[in-house]
Design an enzyme around this catalytic site. Structure first.
Site, PDB file in Angstrom:
ATOM      1  N   SER A  45      -9.223  31.463 -10.235  1.00 27.21           N
ATOM      2  CA  SER A  45      -9.241  30.675  -9.006  1.00 27.21           C
ATOM      3  C   SER A  45      -7.959  30.664  -8.183  1.00 27.21           C
ATOM      4  CB  SER A  45      -9.645  29.236  -9.317  1.00 27.21           C
ATOM      5  OG  SER A  45     -11.030  29.177  -9.488  1.00 27.21           O
ATOM      6  N   LYS A  61      -3.783  21.703  -3.915  1.00 22.23           N
ATOM      7  CA  LYS A  61      -5.206  21.751  -4.257  1.00 22.23           C
ATOM      8  C   LYS A  61      -5.635  20.375  -4.741  1.00 22.23           C
ATOM      9  CE  LYS A  61      -8.532  24.343  -7.101  1.00 22.23           C
ATOM     10  NZ  LYS A  61      -8.693  25.416  -8.109  1.00 22.23           N
ATOM     11  N   SER A  79     -11.914  28.995  -6.953  1.00 28.54           N
ATOM     12  CA  SER A  79     -12.124  27.674  -6.396  1.00 28.54           C
ATOM     13  C   SER A  79     -11.004  27.190  -5.480  1.00 28.54           C
ATOM     14  CB  SER A  79     -12.307  26.674  -7.523  1.00 28.54           C
ATOM     15  OG  SER A  79     -11.141  26.622  -8.335  1.00 28.54           O
TER      16      SER A  79
HETATM   17  N1  GLN Z   1     -15.067  31.363 -10.802  1.00 20.77           N
HETATM   18  C1  GLN Z   1     -14.735  30.844 -12.077  1.00 20.77           C
HETATM   19  C2  GLN Z   1     -15.624  29.661 -12.395  1.00 20.77           C
HETATM   20  O1  GLN Z   1     -16.465  29.369 -11.617  1.00 20.77           O
HETATM   21  C3  GLN Z   1     -13.286  30.468 -12.138  1.00 20.77           C
HETATM   22  C4  GLN Z   1     -12.969  29.126 -11.612  1.00 20.77           C
HETATM   23  C5  GLN Z   1     -11.529  28.744 -11.792  1.00 20.77           C
HETATM   24  O2  GLN Z   1     -10.683  29.586 -12.115  1.00 20.77           O
HETATM   25  N2  GLN Z   1     -11.243  27.474 -11.610  1.00 20.77           N
HETATM   26  O3  GLN Z   1     -15.504  29.042 -13.398  1.00 20.77           O
END
Ligand code: GLN
Length: 488
Positions: free
Chosen positions: A176, A77, A152
């Site tokens: 994410s 990532k 994400s």
């Molecule tokens: N969807 C969540 C956010 O927008 C989690 C994102 C994540 O875990 N990096 O913050």
């Protein structure tokens, strides 16, 4: 040999050791699959770097000094910094940025012998649930290219699901790893907060950020996690002082008598019927494997949304203050003085969601509002963690859906941040508590899209959690289901 790209991490590692094929042959096969950048999953590829690493692996395999995952490809990532590939965190702010060092997780996977295929697309600074917040364009879901892959870690999930890599790293701040794994029908685990070093992970919300593996089975995730984790006291003060563990150690334990807690708040009105049906069928399968289903309650589940969306932006507003055009990344071309340079750099470099969170974060931390928002959120965060400890007196693991629905259509929620935030409801509680959580594919829902079962364990119980997933995968085939469009 034709199906090399469909083999698991475990099979690839074993067959490379037997010299059935070389690391260079394997890397070449995957690099060929990356041509045209399917699903917009990758943000940086450099075949020379990858092949050089593969040649080193072949030399170690020949010399008998191979690491446990020698020659097996992985992609990272774009939140993990890398010396040999560009690191952008999905942001214009870091376009073209090269780190002078590798993240600890990247280093550890290299030390285990893994070969890096490249960097994977993600929401900007890991803020999002659909990968539509990436400056470099959305990733498409291999199961239906009209749909989001989740976020994400959307590039990671899509790349694994489309057999562009056997494994990927992801990061999970509020879901994410788990949610994109669920949306793309793969297996992913977020370990206990502090298991994997955060050194070299571009920081979003430091008290929540945690790296973990994404692959096509729990068995593979266990191998990857074993290589990733371990203390890093000099470089991440929040890394746990726990020796690296063999997370495969419990694979094979019987589930007879295992108590699976089902939080009633995870099975309420907001849960789509197709997701519920797949989750129920999986729970029935667990009963057949000898587990016992126990009703439990996590009474502050709904509060996890406002709590997370106060704490995460608060930490983000602080973490992102480093991007001011002086040391890192983008700097505006034209400006009149230092303040003007800051303003223009940040206005140009950050996307809408990052800006929104910086503003929310600055607001909840500001004098006069701190007590009403940030402090209250911290108190409720503690209560949410306590609720889990109460629940774990009645059960060994907790199960429920990862997300209320299957992957939605691209564009459906892209101008409605709150709709995105609400869909995080089932992943946020474990994040706030710092507990390990995983997603296991358990069926197909509306539109033939994958459904993930979420398994949450108590602190440091990853080995048990992985076995709970593994036993399901021994008894069923959902983790081997392939998106129809993916060329065999
Ligand atoms: N969807 C969540 C956010 O927008 C989690 C994102 C994540 O875990 N990096 O913050």
């Amino acid at each position: 040999m034709d199906q090399l790209h469909t083999l698991s991490v475990a099979e690839l590692a074993a067959r490379l050791k037997k010299k059935d094929f070389s690391a260079v042959e394997l890397a070449t096969r995957f690099l060929a699959r990356l041509g045209g950048n399917p699903h917009n999953a990758f943000l940086d590829i450099d075949s020379e770097v990858t092949l050089a690493q593969a040649r080193e692996s072949d030399a170690r395999l020949a010399a008998g000094t191979a690491g446990p995952l020698e020659g097996v490809p992985i992609a990272h990532k774009d939140i993990f910094v890398t010396q040999d590939f560009v690191t952008t965190a999905g942001s214009k702010m870091l376009q073209g940025y090269r780190s002078p060092f590798d993240a600890t997780v990247v280093q550890r996977l290299r030390a285990a012998g893994m070969v890096t295929l490249g960097k994977l697309n993600c929401d900007e600074f890991a803020m999002g649930s659909s990968n539509e917040n990436s400056f470099y364009g959305p990733v498409t879901n291999p199961w239906d290219v009209q749909r989001v892959p989740g976020g994400s870690s959307g590039g990671s999930a899509a790349a694994v699901a489309a057999y562009l890599t056997p494994a990927a790293t992801g990061t999970d701040t509020g879901g994410s790893i788990r949610q994109p794994a669920s949306f793309c029908g793969i297996t992913g685990i977020k370990p206990t907060y502090g298991r994997a070093s955060r050194y070299g992970m571009v920081a979003f919300a430091s008290s929540l950020d945690q790296g973990g593996p994404m692959a096509r089975s729990a068995e593979d995730c266990a191998l990857l996690l074993s290589a990733m984790c371990g203390p890093d006291p000099d470089r991440d003060s929040t890394s746990l002082d726990e020796p690296s563990e063999n997370f495969s150690a419990k694979l094979g334990d019987s589930l007879q008598g295992l108590r699976i807690g089902l939080p009633k708040e995870f099975f309420g009105e907001g849960l789509a019927p197709d997701v519920r049906a797949a989750v129920d069928a999986a729970l029935h399968q667990y009963e057949k494997l000898g587990a016992q289903l126990v009703p439990i309650t996590l009474p502050r589940t709904e509060l996890s949304i406002p709590v997370y969306y106060i704490i995460a932006p608060a930490e983000a507003s602080s973490n992102l203050s480093r991007f001011d055009g002086v040391k890192f990344g983008h700097r505006a071309d034209q400006y009149t003085d230092l303040i003007d340079m800051y303003k223009k750099t940040r206005a140009e470099g950050f996307g809408d969601e990052a800006k929104r969170r910086i503003m929310v974060g600055a607001y909840v931390l500001s004098h006069g509002y701190y007590d009403a928002y940030y402090l209250q959120a911290q108190k409720i965060r503690r209560m949410i963690a306590d609720d889990f400890q109460q629940a774990f007196t009645q059960c060994d693991v907790i199960a429920g859906p990862v997300a209320p629905t299957v992957a939605w259509k691209l564009g459906d929620k892209s101008d409605d941040p709150v709709a995105n935030y609400l869909a995080d409801i089932f992943t946020l509680p474990a994040s706030l508590a710092g507990l390990p959580g995983m997603s296991v594919p358990v069926g197909l829902g509306a539109g033939g899209m994958p459904v993930g079962l979420q398994l949450i364990g108590n602190y440091l119980q990853e080995a048990q959690l992985l076995n709970v997933a593994h036993q399901f995968q021994l008894a069923t085939q959902w983790h081997t289901a392939k998106p129809q469009r993916v060329a065999a």
